[in-house]
Each structure stands twice: as C-alpha cells, then as structure tokens.
Design a protein around this motif. Sequence first.
Motif, PDB file in Angstrom:
ATOM      1  N   LYS A 130      38.092  33.269  63.933  1.00 21.83           N
ATOM      2  CA  LYS A 130      37.599  33.378  65.303  1.00 21.83           C
ATOM      3  C   LYS A 130      36.147  33.830  65.221  1.00 21.83           C
ATOM      4  O   LYS A 130      35.659  34.177  64.132  1.00 21.83           O
ATOM      5  CB  LYS A 130      38.448  34.368  66.099  1.00 21.83           C
ATOM      6  CG  LYS A 130      38.374  35.791  65.563  1.00 21.83           C
ATOM      7  CD  LYS A 130      38.876  36.797  66.564  1.00 21.83           C
ATOM      8  CE  LYS A 130      38.485  38.205  66.105  1.00 21.83           C
ATOM      9  NZ  LYS A 130      38.528  39.204  67.137  1.00 21.83           N
ATOM     10  N   SER A 177      31.435  35.340  62.107  1.00 22.82           N
ATOM     11  CA  SER A 177      32.786  34.798  61.908  1.00 22.82           C
ATOM     12  C   SER A 177      33.748  35.851  61.390  1.00 22.82           C
ATOM     13  O   SER A 177      33.409  36.610  60.484  1.00 22.82           O
ATOM     14  CB  SER A 177      32.750  33.659  60.887  1.00 22.82           C
ATOM     15  OG  SER A 177      31.805  32.700  61.261  1.00 22.82           O
ATOM     16  N   TYR A 178      34.948  35.857  61.962  1.00 19.66           N
ATOM     17  CA  TYR A 178      36.056  36.630  61.399  1.00 19.66           C
ATOM     18  C   TYR A 178      36.947  35.627  60.682  1.00 19.66           C
ATOM     19  O   TYR A 178      37.326  34.610  61.262  1.00 19.66           O
ATOM     20  CB  TYR A 178      36.848  37.328  62.506  1.00 19.66           C
ATOM     21  CG  TYR A 178      38.161  37.903  62.019  1.00 19.66           C
ATOM     22  CD1 TYR A 178      38.216  39.186  61.494  1.00 19.66           C
ATOM     23  CD2 TYR A 178      39.333  37.149  62.049  1.00 19.66           C
ATOM     24  CE1 TYR A 178      39.417  39.718  61.018  1.00 19.66           C
ATOM     25  CE2 TYR A 178      40.535  37.665  61.573  1.00 19.66           C
ATOM     26  CZ  TYR A 178      40.574  38.953  61.065  1.00 19.66           C
ATOM     27  OH  TYR A 178      41.758  39.464  60.585  1.00 19.66           O
ATOM     28  N   LEU A 179      37.280  35.898  59.427  1.00 13.29           N
ATOM     29  CA  LEU A 179      38.094  34.972  58.644  1.00 13.29           C
ATOM     30  C   LEU A 179      39.214  35.724  57.934  1.00 13.29           C
ATOM     31  O   LEU A 179      39.010  36.853  57.475  1.00 13.29           O
ATOM     32  CB  LEU A 179      37.226  34.290  57.568  1.00 13.29           C
ATOM     33  CG  LEU A 179      36.017  33.478  58.037  1.00 13.29           C
ATOM     34  CD1 LEU A 179      35.000  33.352  56.915  1.00 13.29           C
ATOM     35  CD2 LEU A 179      36.455  32.106  58.507  1.00 13.29           C
ATOM     36  N   ARG A 180      40.363  35.079  57.854  1.00 18.16           N
ATOM     37  CA  ARG A 180      41.484  35.681  57.136  1.00 18.16           C
ATOM     38  C   ARG A 180      42.304  34.590  56.462  1.00 18.16           C
ATOM     39  O   ARG A 180      42.674  33.601  57.107  1.00 18.16           O
ATOM     40  CB  ARG A 180      42.364  36.463  58.123  1.00 18.16           C
ATOM     41  CG  ARG A 180      43.485  37.196  57.434  1.00 18.16           C
ATOM     42  CD  ARG A 180      44.377  37.897  58.439  1.00 18.16           C
ATOM     43  NE  ARG A 180      45.527  38.460  57.732  1.00 18.16           N
ATOM     44  CZ  ARG A 180      46.689  38.724  58.288  1.00 18.16           C
ATOM     45  NH1 ARG A 180      46.873  38.499  59.572  1.00 18.16           N
ATOM     46  NH2 ARG A 180      47.677  39.219  57.567  1.00 18.16           N
ATOM     47  N   ILE A 181      42.562  34.787  55.184  1.00 20.74           N
ATOM     48  CA  ILE A 181      43.342  33.810  54.425  1.00 20.74           C
ATOM     49  C   ILE A 181      44.801  34.223  54.467  1.00 20.74           C
ATOM     50  O   ILE A 181      45.145  35.326  54.039  1.00 20.74           O
ATOM     51  CB  ILE A 181      42.817  33.730  52.971  1.00 20.74           C
ATOM     52  CG1 ILE A 181      41.367  33.234  52.972  1.00 20.74           C
ATOM     53  CG2 ILE A 181      43.710  32.845  52.113  1.00 20.74           C
ATOM     54  CD1 ILE A 181      40.565  33.633  51.772  1.00 20.74           C
ATOM     55  N   LEU A 184      31.902  32.939  52.018  1.00 21.62           N
ATOM     56  CA  LEU A 184      32.796  34.063  52.340  1.00 21.62           C
ATOM     57  C   LEU A 184      34.220  33.777  51.874  1.00 21.62           C
ATOM     58  O   LEU A 184      34.880  34.633  51.277  1.00 21.62           O
ATOM     59  CB  LEU A 184      32.792  34.325  53.856  1.00 21.62           C
ATOM     60  CG  LEU A 184      31.513  34.918  54.466  1.00 21.62           C
ATOM     61  CD1 LEU A 184      31.608  34.939  55.998  1.00 21.62           C
ATOM     62  CD2 LEU A 184      31.213  36.315  53.939  1.00 21.62           C
ATOM     63  N   ILE A 185      34.686  32.560  52.127  1.00 18.82           N
ATOM     64  CA  ILE A 185      36.048  32.180  51.725  1.00 18.82           C
ATOM     65  C   ILE A 185      36.192  32.219  50.200  1.00 18.82           C
ATOM     66  O   ILE A 185      37.129  32.797  49.660  1.00 18.82           O
ATOM     67  CB  ILE A 185      36.402  30.763  52.256  1.00 18.82           C
ATOM     68  CG1 ILE A 185      36.509  30.776  53.785  1.00 18.82           C
ATOM     69  CG2 ILE A 185      37.701  30.255  51.640  1.00 18.82           C
ATOM     70  CD1 ILE A 185      36.516  29.380  54.426  1.00 18.82           C
ATOM     71  N   SER A 213      34.367  33.777  47.907  1.00 23.23           N
ATOM     72  CA  SER A 213      34.279  35.138  47.352  1.00 23.23           C
ATOM     73  C   SER A 213      35.596  35.873  47.558  1.00 23.23           C
ATOM     74  O   SER A 213      36.073  36.581  46.659  1.00 23.23           O
ATOM     75  CB  SER A 213      33.166  35.929  48.051  1.00 23.23           C
ATOM     76  OG  SER A 213      31.921  35.311  47.842  1.00 23.23           O
ATOM     77  N   THR A 214      36.181  35.701  48.737  1.00 18.32           N
ATOM     78  CA  THR A 214      37.425  36.400  49.044  1.00 18.32           C
ATOM     79  C   THR A 214      38.583  35.877  48.193  1.00 18.32           C
ATOM     80  O   THR A 214      39.402  36.658  47.706  1.00 18.32           O
ATOM     81  CB  THR A 214      37.738  36.275  50.548  1.00 18.32           C
ATOM     82  OG1 THR A 214      36.607  36.779  51.266  1.00 18.32           O
ATOM     83  CG2 THR A 214      38.970  37.062  50.941  1.00 18.32           C
ATOM     84  N   GLU A 222      38.259  37.632  45.032  1.00 22.72           N
ATOM     85  CA  GLU A 222      38.682  39.039  45.173  1.00 22.72           C
ATOM     86  C   GLU A 222      40.208  39.161  45.200  1.00 22.72           C
ATOM     87  O   GLU A 222      40.766  40.115  44.679  1.00 22.72           O
ATOM     88  CB  GLU A 222      38.144  39.623  46.487  1.00 22.72           C
ATOM     89  CG  GLU A 222      36.673  39.964  46.496  1.00 22.72           C
ATOM     90  CD  GLU A 222      36.183  40.329  47.913  1.00 22.72           C
ATOM     91  OE1 GLU A 222      34.983  40.174  48.170  1.00 22.72           O
ATOM     92  OE2 GLU A 222      37.007  40.760  48.750  1.00 22.72           O
ATOM     93  N   LEU A 223      40.856  38.171  45.833  1.00 19.87           N
ATOM     94  CA  LEU A 223      42.310  38.235  45.994  1.00 19.87           C
ATOM     95  C   LEU A 223      43.067  37.707  44.767  1.00 19.87           C
ATOM     96  O   LEU A 223      44.290  37.633  44.794  1.00 19.87           O
ATOM     97  CB  LEU A 223      42.740  37.453  47.246  1.00 19.87           C
ATOM     98  CG  LEU A 223      42.221  37.957  48.597  1.00 19.87           C
ATOM     99  CD1 LEU A 223      42.597  36.993  49.721  1.00 19.87           C
ATOM    100  CD2 LEU A 223      42.764  39.357  48.909  1.00 19.87           C
TER     101      LEU A 223
END
Lengths: 296, 296
Positions: free
Chosen positions: A30, A37-41, A69-70, A72-73, A76-77
């Motif tokens: 969103k 941007s707010y992002l969540r996988i 951003l995606i 890099s995350t 990280e995950l």
Amino acid sequence: MRILPGTSSTELGLNIASNLKIPLLELEFKYFVSGESYLRINGSVENQEIIVIQNTSPPQEKNLMELLLIASTLNELGAIRVHCLVPYLCYARSDKRRLTGEVTSHQITLDLIHKSGIDSLITANVHNPEIFLNTNKELKKYNIDCTQLLITKLEQSKGKDWFIVGPDKGRYNEVRNIAQNLSKPFATLDKYRDPHTHKVSVQDTGFDCRDKDVVIVDDEILSGGTVFAAIEILKQKKPSSITYFCVHALSMEEVFDKMKQVGVTDIISTNTIPRTDIEQLDITQLLSESIWENFL
Amino acid sequence: MRILPGTSSTELGLNIASNLKIPLLELEFKYFVSGESYLRINGSVENQEIIVIQNTSPPQEKNLMELLLIASTLNELGAIRVHCLVPYLCYARSDKRRLTGEVTSHQITLDLIHKSGIDSLITANVHNPEIFLNTNKELKKYNIDCTQLLITKLEQSKGKDWFIVGPDKGRYNEVRNIAQNLSKPFATLDKYRDPHTHKVSVQDTGFDCRDKDVVIVDDEILSGGTVFAAIEILKQKKPSSITYFCVHALSMEEVFDKMKQVGVTDIISTNTIPRTDIEQLDITQLLSESIWENFL
C-alpha cells in the motif's frame, strides 16, 4: 523455487507462475499518504530460490526502489538466491560517458540491483546489449530479444511484401536478423546525435522500398524525434504501407496519434510497457521460456 | 572541499555554500521524455572531498535515485570522500519489522546510500534516532534536531504562556527538552497503532493546560490522524490557543486547512520540506553549522 509478482507486474507475474506451474509468493503493498511504499512479503522464503517479477517502467524510480526493497528483504529473510525479471530496464539509455562528468546511470542501476542481493537479471531488448552484458560481471544477465514476436507476427500476415527498416545503424544486426528470418530485404537509415544539444538528425542511405510494406523496427520510443524524421524520408520512397514497431512503448499517446496522422498504417509494440491504445504482442510466453531456460 | 547542490535542493545548497564560503560544483540536469534523469557534474572532483546537498522529499524515490546516481559518479570520477546532507530522509518511518515479512525500508535506504559511496550523512529529525544511529555503522550519521529553531521562535514570542504537548510518548524526550529550555510545563498524550490495520487511537493522560498557549510538537505530518485526535482532547481542556508545529510538513494543503477549521491558531514547520502555505523556520543556518562541525 517461488515467483513473487512485484507491485508493477502483478498480472505478468501471475501469468508466468501459472505458465511454469511455480508456486506464488504474495506481496502485500500500500502507499502511505507521503507516497512512500509499505511492502510485506507473505509466505516463507527461508532457503528458497525466489524469482521477483517487477518492471521498472514509469514511474521508474518508484518501481526500481520497490525492486531493491523487495530483494534486500528476501535476503534478510533467508532466501538462498534471488533472481529478477525486469521486462523494461530503466536508466539503460545513459550507458556511455560522452561528456566529462556525465552520469552513466545504466551501470549504476545494475550495481544497485546486484548490491541489493539479486543474483541474476532477465530483461528484454536492453538499449545496448554489449554494454549491458559487459557491466557488473558478478550479476548474471540475460537479454531477451522480443523482436522474435514481431517475426512471428509478420510471418503470419498475408498479402504483404515486407521491407524491414532500422531508423539508425545501431539497429543493423537486429534488423538484418528479422529480415533474414523472413527472407525479406532490409536497410537502415543514418542517425546522428549531437552530444551537446542531444539534437538528432536522420539521413537517407539511398535504398529503394517503392511499393513495399515497410516495417520500421525500433527498440523504444520516447518523443519520436528520430522516427518522424525517418517516416518523412520513407514516404518519399512511395512504399505501399508503413508499419511502426517498437519493443518498449514508453511515449505519450499523442506521439502515436501524430504517427497515424503522418501516414503510419499500423503501430505495434510488445507489452513490456503495458498499454491499451496500440496493438501489443504478449511477452508472457517468451519470458516464461527464458526463466525456464536460465533459472530452472 | 566543494558543495554540490542536488536537483531537489538547489537553493538550499547555494545558500549553505555561500554561508560557509565553500566553492560550488555545478550540476547540470534535465529529464528525458520517459521521465528518467540526465545528470552531469560540471567541474573537477578528483581528490576532492564533496558535500552533496539533496533532499529526499517527495517525489522521494526520484530524489533518492538522483542522490545515488550523483554519489556513485563522484566516486567514479575520483572524489576522495563524499558526504551528503539530506534534510528529510525518506523511507525512515518503516524502521522495525512488526509483522513477519515486512520490509524495513529505513535500514535498506541507509545501505543504498552507503553502498553508493557516501561516507557520511547529515539529516534532520529522523523518525527514530536510536535505530538510525545504530543501523549501518560504517556510514557516519548525524541527526540534527530542528526543534532548536522552535525554541528560539517561542522564546521571542511575547505575552504567551506556553504549554508543550507531544502527541505521543515517542516524543517525550524532545518535548521535555523544549519545555526545559523554555522553563515551561509539558505533557504527552498516549498513541496506539494497531500493527495490522495501522489504525491509530489517542488517549488523554489527564494533564491540565487550561488558559495556556498549547504547542503541539510533531516530527512529521501526513494525514494528521493522530494530530486531529490530539486536538480534540486538548480543546476539551480549554487552552487559550493551540499552535501546531512539525519539522517535516509532508501533508497535503487540505490537512492544514482542516486544522485551522478545528481551531488551531498557528501552524509552523521548518523548511526541510519547503512550502509556502504555512509559516516556515529556515534550516540553512542550523544545517550550515552542522556541516561546519562534522565535515570541516
């Protein structure tokens, strides 16, 4: 292996995943009131190999930032490898330092992609494939030629006597390849860009395409300066029809309207930049095959 | 040492350079029809230390991308050190992973800045200073508190009986600092954000500010959800006046209009996000001093 459709390529991502029968990872997103941007996988990525499908079509910087951003995350995950499919690679035009101090954004963009933890990148019809492939050797890169889709399209057409034209010599190999595939004649015009003013001029190279169905083959279109100059030269040669094809249809609608006004019969692009005002050739199958070949 | 005013901070860059008597480096820039940026650094940077002044205010991703492009190029061209001054640091709000899979864009943004060859970064009133300072230790970071400008402003006002209010407990230290400097009372309200819906609720904490000139101190404003809830609670306490202050005025004009409608007397921000519809306190001197202290 999982496919993560990014913010700018939801539909393409879903179609490719369904084509290849690879499970999906869902991205929740969103925009804050500030525009950020707010992002969540959603879903587990640990020890997984992930293919992110995210175009960097306009707004380029926003879509690129979201890709970074995606990626890099995902790292990280705990994803073990991150690949990306970027149908239109932004900032690829500025690939050489012509004047002292110029920013060569193409190389920097590839570095940003690699430094954000992406191992390999598939893109389509990059501005200069040679520079693209020779930059940042640690990032595995694949450049898909979508003009294959044009060849198929032209082969299927009936009663047309094709003559393939490149608007500048930079397109020579591409144009020759299409012409050879179709067993049709071809030629290129001669384009010159002033490094200071960036003004473009186009010159005739003396070929004959009278009564032929001319197809102008371009990589991407912006203002259309080169193309309109090319169209003027071609019209004097009295072809039966003029078709304009570009891979990346980046321009404003007005440019295509003007193109029809000056006598272009058909305008075709691929949907690397999706739009509804012109005919588009679908890249899903071609890019699915490329993922199959290079990542699976 | 040279100062390079970036695309988004031309005026601020010129003013700081003139303040500090540091020679300027000129940046030539234009936008291609596609929207992508053409950038060129005019002047020698080899073996020089450069301070880039570039805000990442909206459009955040474009301004950030240009900062990354400039910094990478300064490194390519042989600058020995690159510093940057970014009055509003974008993407700093998402600084903690509250839900599995969330993108913590704050850390990634700092990494992008560092990886593009920037050695140190000055910013103002970052969302969470503690997280900011503890992320990416290799990038030297300085967070300037612009509420100093508010203290000076309030000190100079006559006939006002100030009462400083923080809209949430996160502002406690900041609000206490301002109040102590002015020898005035202070309090904070209590804010709760639902991690799933992101909905915010604000609760009274029982303080008395009747007949006082209340100043609400905020770091940045977006939709103003928290602030409007805070204003409602404060109005019931019958203050003489309500002043609203934020460092980063990111919101739409409508939010400030509505704030006046519900009874806010004065709206003040700093010009970390320059705008003309509200009173702004100028950051030039404060940020010049910070450059003087940390980089010279």
